[in-house]
Motif scaffolding. Structure first.
Motif, PDB file in Angstrom:
ATOM      1  N   SER A   1      43.194  29.970  36.048  1.00 57.11           N
ATOM      2  CA  SER A   1      44.524  30.519  35.803  1.00 57.11           C
ATOM      3  C   SER A   1      45.566  29.487  36.190  1.00 57.11           C
ATOM      4  CB  SER A   1      44.740  31.808  36.601  1.00 57.11           C
ATOM      5  OG  SER A   1      44.639  31.557  37.994  1.00 57.11           O
ATOM      6  N   GLU A   2      46.726  29.557  35.563  1.00 54.15           N
ATOM      7  CA  GLU A   2      47.836  28.660  35.874  1.00 54.15           C
ATOM      8  C   GLU A   2      49.042  29.492  36.260  1.00 54.15           C
ATOM      9  OE1 GLU A   2      50.419  24.991  33.853  1.00 54.15           O
ATOM     10  OE2 GLU A   2      48.593  25.749  32.891  1.00 54.15           O
ATOM     11  N   VAL A   3      49.612  29.176  37.421  1.00 54.10           N
ATOM     12  CA  VAL A   3      50.760  29.935  37.930  1.00 54.10           C
ATOM     13  C   VAL A   3      51.863  28.959  38.293  1.00 54.10           C
ATOM     14  CG1 VAL A   3      49.339  31.829  38.795  1.00 54.10           C
ATOM     15  CG2 VAL A   3      49.821  29.892  40.286  1.00 54.10           C
ATOM     16  N   ASP A   4      53.113  29.432  38.191  1.00 49.78           N
ATOM     17  CA  ASP A   4      54.258  28.620  38.594  1.00 49.78           C
ATOM     18  C   ASP A   4      54.243  28.426  40.101  1.00 49.78           C
ATOM     19  OD1 ASP A   4      55.090  28.474  35.974  1.00 49.78           O
ATOM     20  OD2 ASP A   4      56.394  30.240  36.138  1.00 49.78           O
ATOM     21  N   ALA A   5      54.780  27.303  40.551  1.00 48.74           N
ATOM     22  CA  ALA A   5      54.781  27.001  41.979  1.00 48.74           C
ATOM     23  C   ALA A   5      56.128  26.430  42.392  1.00 48.74           C
ATOM     24  CB  ALA A   5      53.660  26.018  42.307  1.00 48.74           C
ATOM     25  N   LYS A   6      56.357  26.425  43.715  1.00 48.06           N
ATOM     26  CA  LYS A   6      57.573  25.853  44.291  1.00 48.06           C
ATOM     27  C   LYS A   6      57.180  24.789  45.305  1.00 48.06           C
ATOM     28  CE  LYS A   6      60.167  30.187  43.768  1.00 48.06           C
ATOM     29  NZ  LYS A   6      60.948  31.234  44.476  1.00 48.06           N
ATOM     30  N   ASP A   7      58.193  24.184  45.935  1.00 52.15           N
ATOM     31  CA  ASP A   7      57.923  23.127  46.901  1.00 52.15           C
ATOM     32  C   ASP A   7      57.009  23.580  48.023  1.00 52.15           C
ATOM     33  OD1 ASP A   7      59.462  21.388  45.489  1.00 52.15           O
ATOM     34  OD2 ASP A   7      61.222  21.511  46.790  1.00 52.15           O
ATOM     35  N   ASP A   8      57.200  24.825  48.493  1.00 53.64           N
ATOM     36  CA  ASP A   8      56.451  25.300  49.663  1.00 53.64           C
ATOM     37  C   ASP A   8      55.210  26.114  49.306  1.00 53.64           C
ATOM     38  OD1 ASP A   8      57.762  27.434  48.604  1.00 53.64           O
ATOM     39  OD2 ASP A   8      58.615  28.163  50.498  1.00 53.64           O
ATOM     40  N   THR A   9      54.819  26.111  48.028  1.00 53.80           N
ATOM     41  CA  THR A   9      53.618  26.856  47.633  1.00 53.80           C
ATOM     42  C   THR A   9      52.383  26.185  48.220  1.00 53.80           C
ATOM     43  OG1 THR A   9      54.638  27.535  45.548  1.00 53.80           O
ATOM     44  CG2 THR A   9      52.232  27.657  45.687  1.00 53.80           C
ATOM     45  N   PRO A  10      51.517  26.950  48.915  1.00 55.69           N
ATOM     46  CA  PRO A  10      50.301  26.347  49.496  1.00 55.69           C
ATOM     47  C   PRO A  10      49.357  25.843  48.392  1.00 55.69           C
ATOM     48  CG  PRO A  10      50.772  28.479  50.496  1.00 55.69           C
ATOM     49  CD  PRO A  10      51.661  28.366  49.307  1.00 55.69           C
ATOM     50  N   VAL A  11      48.726  24.731  48.670  1.00 58.18           N
ATOM     51  CA  VAL A  11      47.742  24.146  47.756  1.00 58.18           C
ATOM     52  C   VAL A  11      46.362  24.270  48.397  1.00 58.18           C
ATOM     53  CG1 VAL A  11      46.992  22.033  46.579  1.00 58.18           C
ATOM     54  CG2 VAL A  11      49.440  22.518  46.854  1.00 58.18           C
ATOM     55  N   LEU A  12      45.364  24.646  47.582  1.00 59.79           N
ATOM     56  CA  LEU A  12      43.994  24.784  48.064  1.00 59.79           C
ATOM     57  C   LEU A  12      43.121  23.666  47.500  1.00 59.79           C
ATOM     58  CD1 LEU A  12      43.456  28.646  47.668  1.00 59.79           C
ATOM     59  CD2 LEU A  12      44.134  27.380  49.715  1.00 59.79           C
ATOM     60  N   PRO A  13      41.982  23.398  48.152  1.00 57.78           N
ATOM     61  CA  PRO A  13      41.067  22.391  47.604  1.00 57.78           C
ATOM     62  C   PRO A  13      40.658  22.732  46.171  1.00 57.78           C
ATOM     63  CG  PRO A  13      40.435  22.958  49.835  1.00 57.78           C
ATOM     64  CD  PRO A  13      41.499  23.928  49.449  1.00 57.78           C
ATOM     65  N   GLY A  14      40.622  21.722  45.329  1.00 55.10           N
ATOM     66  CA  GLY A  14      40.237  21.927  43.937  1.00 55.10           C
ATOM     67  C   GLY A  14      41.387  22.252  43.014  1.00 55.10           C
ATOM     68  N   ASP A  15      42.574  22.546  43.580  1.00 56.76           N
ATOM     69  CA  ASP A  15      43.732  22.854  42.741  1.00 56.76           C
ATOM     70  C   ASP A  15      44.174  21.635  41.948  1.00 56.76           C
ATOM     71  OD1 ASP A  15      43.811  25.447  43.563  1.00 56.76           O
ATOM     72  OD2 ASP A  15      45.553  25.232  44.874  1.00 56.76           O
ATOM     73  N   VAL A  16      44.704  21.875  40.757  1.00 55.11           N
ATOM     74  CA  VAL A  16      45.352  20.832  39.958  1.00 55.11           C
ATOM     75  C   VAL A  16      46.843  21.162  39.921  1.00 55.11           C
ATOM     76  CG1 VAL A  16      45.526  19.703  37.725  1.00 55.11           C
ATOM     77  CG2 VAL A  16      43.299  20.457  38.561  1.00 55.11           C
ATOM     78  N   ILE A  17      47.657  20.241  40.412  1.00 57.20           N
ATOM     79  CA  ILE A  17      49.112  20.431  40.431  1.00 57.20           C
ATOM     80  C   ILE A  17      49.693  19.710  39.227  1.00 57.20           C
ATOM     81  CG2 ILE A  17      51.223  20.127  41.770  1.00 57.20           C
ATOM     82  CD1 ILE A  17      49.357  19.727  44.238  1.00 57.20           C
ATOM     83  N   LYS A  18      50.420  20.445  38.411  1.00 55.25           N
ATOM     84  CA  LYS A  18      51.085  19.851  37.258  1.00 55.25           C
ATOM     85  C   LYS A  18      52.573  19.693  37.577  1.00 55.25           C
ATOM     86  CE  LYS A  18      48.025  21.547  33.573  1.00 55.25           C
ATOM     87  NZ  LYS A  18      47.974  22.314  32.308  1.00 55.25           N
ATOM     88  N   VAL A  19      53.075  18.488  37.398  1.00 56.08           N
ATOM     89  CA  VAL A  19      54.489  18.192  37.654  1.00 56.08           C
ATOM     90  C   VAL A  19      55.127  17.843  36.311  1.00 56.08           C
ATOM     91  CG1 VAL A  19      56.116  16.790  38.956  1.00 56.08           C
ATOM     92  CG2 VAL A  19      53.868  17.308  39.937  1.00 56.08           C
ATOM     93  N   LYS A  20      56.053  18.690  35.885  1.00 54.41           N
ATOM     94  CA  LYS A  20      56.672  18.495  34.573  1.00 54.41           C
ATOM     95  C   LYS A  20      58.182  18.362  34.715  1.00 54.41           C
ATOM     96  CE  LYS A  20      53.192  21.307  32.169  1.00 54.41           C
ATOM     97  NZ  LYS A  20      52.964  22.482  31.290  1.00 54.41           N
ATOM     98  N   LEU A  21      58.790  17.763  33.710  1.00 53.80           N
ATOM     99  CA  LEU A  21      60.241  17.677  33.659  1.00 53.80           C
ATOM    100  C   LEU A  21      60.809  18.983  33.162  1.00 53.80           C
ATOM    101  CD1 LEU A  21      60.572  14.146  32.081  1.00 53.80           C
ATOM    102  CD2 LEU A  21      61.295  14.768  34.378  1.00 53.80           C
ATOM    103  N   ALA A  22      61.868  19.452  33.832  1.00 54.88           N
ATOM    104  CA  ALA A  22      62.548  20.669  33.367  1.00 54.88           C
ATOM    105  C   ALA A  22      63.376  20.317  32.134  1.00 54.88           C
ATOM    106  CB  ALA A  22      63.434  21.218  34.463  1.00 54.88           C
ATOM    107  N   PRO A  23      63.446  21.219  31.155  1.00 54.96           N
ATOM    108  CA  PRO A  23      64.259  20.957  29.965  1.00 54.96           C
ATOM    109  C   PRO A  23      65.712  20.667  30.371  1.00 54.96           C
ATOM    110  CG  PRO A  23      62.903  22.887  29.659  1.00 54.96           C
ATOM    111  CD  PRO A  23      62.794  22.525  31.097  1.00 54.96           C
ATOM    112  N   THR A  24      66.301  19.672  29.764  1.00 57.70           N
ATOM    113  CA  THR A  24      67.683  19.328  30.079  1.00 57.70           C
ATOM    114  C   THR A  24      68.602  19.823  28.968  1.00 57.70           C
ATOM    115  OG1 THR A  24      67.366  17.184  28.998  1.00 57.70           O
ATOM    116  CG2 THR A  24      66.995  17.281  31.383  1.00 57.70           C
ATOM    117  N   ALA A  25      69.792  20.195  29.384  1.00 56.96           N
ATOM    118  CA  ALA A  25      70.775  20.680  28.401  1.00 56.96           C
ATOM    119  C   ALA A  25      71.284  19.508  27.584  1.00 56.96           C
ATOM    120  CB  ALA A  25      71.922  21.383  29.111  1.00 56.96           C
ATOM    121  N   GLY A  26      71.590  19.765  26.345  1.00 48.98           N
ATOM    122  CA  GLY A  26      72.107  18.714  25.486  1.00 48.98           C
ATOM    123  C   GLY A  26      73.527  18.332  25.872  1.00 48.98           C
TER     124      GLY A  26
END
Length: 392
Positions: free
Chosen positions: A361-386
């Motif tokens: 499963s994939e869930v949204d996370a924040k800076d303080d979200t705990p990470v567990l062994p085996g997790d994959v953290i995806k870091v993406k760019l937020a859409p920017t306004a034109g």
């Protein structure tokens, strides 16, 4: 965390087993079991005398209890062995996307998303984004090829080890890689190893069988000699019995009586020598039989350890392949390229990919979200306004 942590593939454990022997009042250390073990891709743990057991989803204390109970039941022990299971190394976590150094990193307790980003070198610098995208795509594709090649080789190696453990002369190509153009050379290499292992074992077993055959022939020859020697002893004793009364009457010299007794003793001594030689030959046969058992057990033990390591390496290679696919997709995304060439500090979005009870499963996370062994953290760019519309 150690008490509540649930094990999963690629976790490494240190297992020690000791047994209290009631009769002697002493502890016996099970050195054949003690050591480091990896949880395989299927979530199982392979322990000598216990076999395959489920480890994923369990705590270390639950695994320890299961090992002790399995040993007591399988070996019919009066006392339950005490097993100690400790974490030797947590499975790693992975981070991909807009960080300086995406990839695999050792897990540390109390890890959060922000700490993970810091471990990966922080957010990728805006000045590097333009040329870095092309570099990332080339690097990700190159790494993908490397890890995918490792994955194919490990799958074939695992099939070869399974065939070797089963005593088979060949193995089937794993279905996961059927049709792969690299298979012919890889399978040929693994077949050569399989044939070499089995040839070496056969040569040793044949040599031991030949030795036992020679020893058995020697035993049969000695047994025939004993029969002949016993006949001579019987004749000598008959002669001694016939001259004994004559010697008592003084009709023959005592020297002749002594020589007859000495002859009987010498013949009986040779029989004892033959019997001793037979016993030595039988002991040598027993040792040769044990050597044959040890040779098989040594190969099986080596193959079992090799398979366990192969499972761990295969799991790691598969995870790396998946991660590189994600990096390729990220680096190939036109929207990402457009966003990161504006020269502004980007806003980032985080998500965690986690496997729970065999489901991803994939869930949204924040800076303080705990990470567990085996997790994959995806870091993406937020859409920017034109850019704002120009006034008419």
């Amino acid at each position: 965390m150690a008490e509540d942590y649930r094990l999963g593939p690629q976790d490494k454990l240190n297992i020690r087993v000791a047994e209290w022997q009631t009769v002697d009042g002493t502890f016996r250390d099970w050195s054949a079991i003690n050591g480091d073990y990896s949880v395989g891709p299927a979530g199982t743990l392979s322990v000598p005398f216990v076999g395959e057991m489920q480890a994923a989803g369990k705590t270390t204390s639950e695994v320890a209890a299961a090992i002790g109970l399995a040993l007591q039941r399988k070996l019919a022990l009066p006392d339950k062995p005490e097993a100690s299971v400790e974490m030797a190394q947590f499975r790693p976590f992975y981070i991909s996307g807009e960080v300086q150094n995406p990839g695999q990193f050792p897990y540390v307790p109390d890890l959060t998303v922000l700490k993970a980003v810091s471990i990966a070198g922080g957010i990728r610098r805006g000045a590097d984004f333009g040329p870095q995208l092309g570099k990332d795509l080339i690097t990700a594709k190159g790494n993908f090829d490397i890890y995918d090649d490792q994955r194919v080789r490990l799958l074939v190696k695992r099939a070869r080890i399974d065939a070797d453990l089963a005593g088979k002369a060949s193995f089937d190509v794993p279905k996961e890689v059927e049709g792969d153009p690299r298979l012919q050379a890889i399978v040929a290499d693994e077949m050569q190893i399989l044939q070499s292992d089995q040839k070496a074992l056969k040569l040793k077993l044949d040599a031991l069988d030949d030795l036992k055959g020679v020893l058995q022939g020697e035993i049969e020859s000695l047994q025939k000699k004993i029969v002949n020697q016993q006949q001579q002893v019987d004749l000598a004793q008959q002669q001694l019995a016939s001259i004994g009364p004559l010697a008592q009457k003084g009709l023959i010299a005592n020297a002749r009586l002594f020589d007859s007794k000495q002859s009987v003793a010498d013949l009986q001594g040779k029989i004892l020598d033959y019997e001793t030689a037979i016993l030595t030959a039988k002991q040598s046969i027993s040792k040769a039989t044990q050597d044959a058992i040890d040779a098989r057990n040594k190969l099986s033990s080596s193959l079992a350890a090799d398979r366990q390591q192969t499972e761990a390496d295969l799991n790691e290679a598969s995870l790396r392949v998946g991660m590189q696919k994600g990096l390729i997709a990220q680096a190939s995304d036109p929207a990402t390229a457009a966003a990161i060439t504006t020269g502004q500090q980007p806003n980032l979005l985080y998500s965690l990919v986690r496997v729970v009870d065999g489901k991803t499963s994939e869930v949204d996370a924040k800076d303080d979200t705990p990470v567990l062994p085996g997790d994959v953290i995806k870091v993406k760019l937020a859409p920017t306004a034109g850019p704002p519309m120009a006034s008419q």
